[in-house]
Design a protein around this motif. Structure first.
Motif, PDB file in Angstrom:
ATOM      1  N   LEU A  42      -2.484   4.513   1.464  1.00  0.00           N
ATOM      2  CA  LEU A  42      -2.217   3.166   1.972  1.00  0.00           C
ATOM      3  C   LEU A  42      -1.563   3.351   3.332  1.00  0.00           C
ATOM      4  CD1 LEU A  42      -0.934   1.504  -1.318  1.00  0.00           C
ATOM      5  CD2 LEU A  42      -3.226   1.432  -0.332  1.00  0.00           C
ATOM      6  N   ASN A  77       1.046  -0.100   3.372  1.00  0.00           N
ATOM      7  CA  ASN A  77       0.140  -1.104   2.840  1.00  0.00           C
ATOM      8  C   ASN A  77      -1.257  -0.889   3.404  1.00  0.00           C
ATOM      9  OD1 ASN A  77      -0.326  -3.100   5.298  1.00  0.00           O
ATOM     10  ND2 ASN A  77       1.860  -2.545   5.273  1.00  0.00           N
ATOM     11  N   TYR A  79      -5.646  -2.574   2.541  1.00  0.00           N
ATOM     12  CA  TYR A  79      -6.650  -3.042   1.570  1.00  0.00           C
ATOM     13  C   TYR A  79      -6.044  -4.043   0.572  1.00  0.00           C
ATOM     14  CZ  TYR A  79      -8.391   1.450   3.303  1.00  0.00           C
ATOM     15  OH  TYR A  79      -8.745   2.510   4.099  1.00  0.00           O
ATOM     16  N   ASP A  80      -5.162  -4.907   1.069  1.00  0.00           N
ATOM     17  CA  ASP A  80      -4.477  -5.899   0.232  1.00  0.00           C
ATOM     18  C   ASP A  80      -3.646  -5.254  -0.871  1.00  0.00           C
ATOM     19  OD1 ASP A  80      -5.513  -8.146   1.606  1.00  0.00           O
ATOM     20  OD2 ASP A  80      -7.405  -7.958   0.497  1.00  0.00           O
ATOM     21  N   SER A  81      -3.212  -4.010  -0.631  1.00  0.00           N
ATOM     22  CA  SER A  81      -2.375  -3.267  -1.583  1.00  0.00           C
ATOM     23  C   SER A  81      -1.130  -2.762  -0.853  1.00  0.00           C
ATOM     24  CB  SER A  81      -3.149  -2.080  -2.172  1.00  0.00           C
ATOM     25  OG  SER A  81      -4.361  -2.506  -2.759  1.00  0.00           O
ATOM     26  N   ASP A  82      -0.118  -2.375  -1.621  1.00  0.00           N
ATOM     27  CA  ASP A  82       1.087  -1.840  -1.002  1.00  0.00           C
ATOM     28  C   ASP A  82       1.823  -0.928  -1.967  1.00  0.00           C
ATOM     29  OD1 ASP A  82       3.150  -3.433  -2.565  1.00  0.00           O
ATOM     30  OD2 ASP A  82       2.061  -5.083  -1.625  1.00  0.00           O
ATOM     31  N   ASN A 140       4.001   0.178  -6.942  1.00  0.00           N
ATOM     32  CA  ASN A 140       2.891  -0.196  -6.077  1.00  0.00           C
ATOM     33  C   ASN A 140       2.113  -1.368  -6.674  1.00  0.00           C
ATOM     34  OD1 ASN A 140       1.428   1.003  -8.126  1.00  0.00           O
ATOM     35  ND2 ASN A 140       0.748   2.759  -6.927  1.00  0.00           N
ATOM     36  N   SER A 141       1.349  -1.979  -5.827  1.00  0.00           N
ATOM     37  CA  SER A 141       0.488  -3.093  -6.222  1.00  0.00           C
ATOM     38  C   SER A 141      -0.886  -2.840  -5.613  1.00  0.00           C
ATOM     39  CB  SER A 141       1.065  -4.417  -5.718  1.00  0.00           C
ATOM     40  OG  SER A 141       0.180  -5.486  -5.992  1.00  0.00           O
ATOM     41  N   ILE A 142      -1.863  -2.612  -6.474  1.00  0.00           N
ATOM     42  CA  ILE A 142      -3.199  -2.238  -6.018  1.00  0.00           C
ATOM     43  C   ILE A 142      -4.160  -3.411  -6.208  1.00  0.00           C
ATOM     44  CG2 ILE A 142      -5.092  -0.599  -6.269  1.00  0.00           C
ATOM     45  CD1 ILE A 142      -2.439   0.591  -5.254  1.00  0.00           C
ATOM     46  N   SER A 143      -4.809  -3.788  -5.152  1.00  0.00           N
ATOM     47  CA  SER A 143      -5.768  -4.894  -5.195  1.00  0.00           C
ATOM     48  C   SER A 143      -6.995  -4.518  -6.024  1.00  0.00           C
ATOM     49  CB  SER A 143      -6.202  -5.249  -3.775  1.00  0.00           C
ATOM     50  OG  SER A 143      -7.349  -6.055  -3.781  1.00  0.00           O
ATOM     51  N   TYR A 146      -9.644  -2.977  -3.894  1.00  0.00           N
ATOM     52  CA  TYR A 146      -9.445  -1.590  -3.469  1.00  0.00           C
ATOM     53  C   TYR A 146      -9.559  -0.602  -4.622  1.00  0.00           C
ATOM     54  CZ  TYR A 146      -6.956   2.505  -1.561  1.00  0.00           C
ATOM     55  OH  TYR A 146      -6.598   3.760  -1.173  1.00  0.00           O
ATOM     56  N   ALA A 147      -9.224  -1.021  -5.820  1.00  0.00           N
ATOM     57  CA  ALA A 147      -9.144  -0.118  -6.975  1.00  0.00           C
ATOM     58  C   ALA A 147     -10.421   0.698  -7.211  1.00  0.00           C
ATOM     59  CB  ALA A 147      -8.774  -0.905  -8.223  1.00  0.00           C
TER      60      ALA A 147
END
Length: 225
Positions: A42, A77, A79-82, A140-143, A146-147
């Protein structure tokens, strides 16, 4: 024959005392702080704060071995993830300074007293490397978008892993004594390479790295005045 042996022993003892008088092999303690910069999957970098404590022992006036302990945060961050990693790291390291390759003479005390500030700064530019461990604390928070492109998600977000730190920096000395400076301002860049690609909880083909730019102060212990 006995006189010759006695003379040689006396010469060796005097030579050892002279060498010890020229360099006291001080131990220094240092504290500092600075900014971390992550190089992770990220990849949009978010600068964060970190701090450290160092204990270094001089083997020669310009080579040292030491222990480094560091606490800080990495985050990024994309790909809409962080992610956020409140890590703890420690390592053993060695450093060699430019002065090791300069002609400073046999008497370190004399060189230290007569050298200009410019010479002292240049002679204390160093490179170093080491080995250590790092303790993750990742959230973390994965979109969902993106996953599917992620090869693997880390099972252990709070575990230890092996790291290799590489350092480049300079000690700017001040507070003159016969055997070396009592204080130094330290400017350092440490680049830490991981071995398991897990600074952000996302595991892809390349290992994660991070950089740490710091400013600190060092104080020499057991340095005779």
């Amino acid at each position: 024959m006995k006189k010759t042996i006695f003379s040689l022993l006396l010469f060796a003892v005097c030579g050892l005392k002279s060498a010890q008088a020229q360099f006291s092999r001080p131990v220094s303690v240092g504290v500092g702080a600075g900014t971390t910069i992550n190089l992770t999957d990220l990849a949009n970098v978010e600068a964060n704060f970190a701090g450290h404590i160092d204990v270094d022992g001089l083997i020669t006036p310009y080579t040292s071995v030491g222990i480094h302990a560091e606490k800080g945060r990495l985050s990024g961050n994309g790909y809409d993830s962080d992610f956020k990693n409140d890590y703890l790291a420690f390592n053993l390291n060695a450093k060699v300074r430019v002065g090791q390759f300069m002609d400073t003479g046999d008497n370190h005390s004399y060189h230290n007293l007569k050298a200009s500030m410019f010479t002292k700064i240049v002679s204390n530019i160093y490179v170093g490397a080491g080995a250590g461990m790092m303790k993750n604390s990742i959230t973390n928070s994965i979109s969902p978008i993106y996953a599917p492109s992620v090869e693997e998600f880390a099972d252990d977000l709070d575990g230890f892993h092996f790291v290799v730190p590489i350092n480049v920096g300079v000690d700017i000395p001040f507070g003159r004594t016969l055997y070396g400076p009592q204080w130094a301002i330290n400017v350092n860049y440490q680049h830490t390479i991981t071995t398991n690609d897990n600074l952000d909880g996302v595991i892809n083909s390349k290992n994660d790295h991070y950089g740490y730019v710091s400013l600190g102060v060092k104080y020499a212990l057991f340095n005779r005045n």
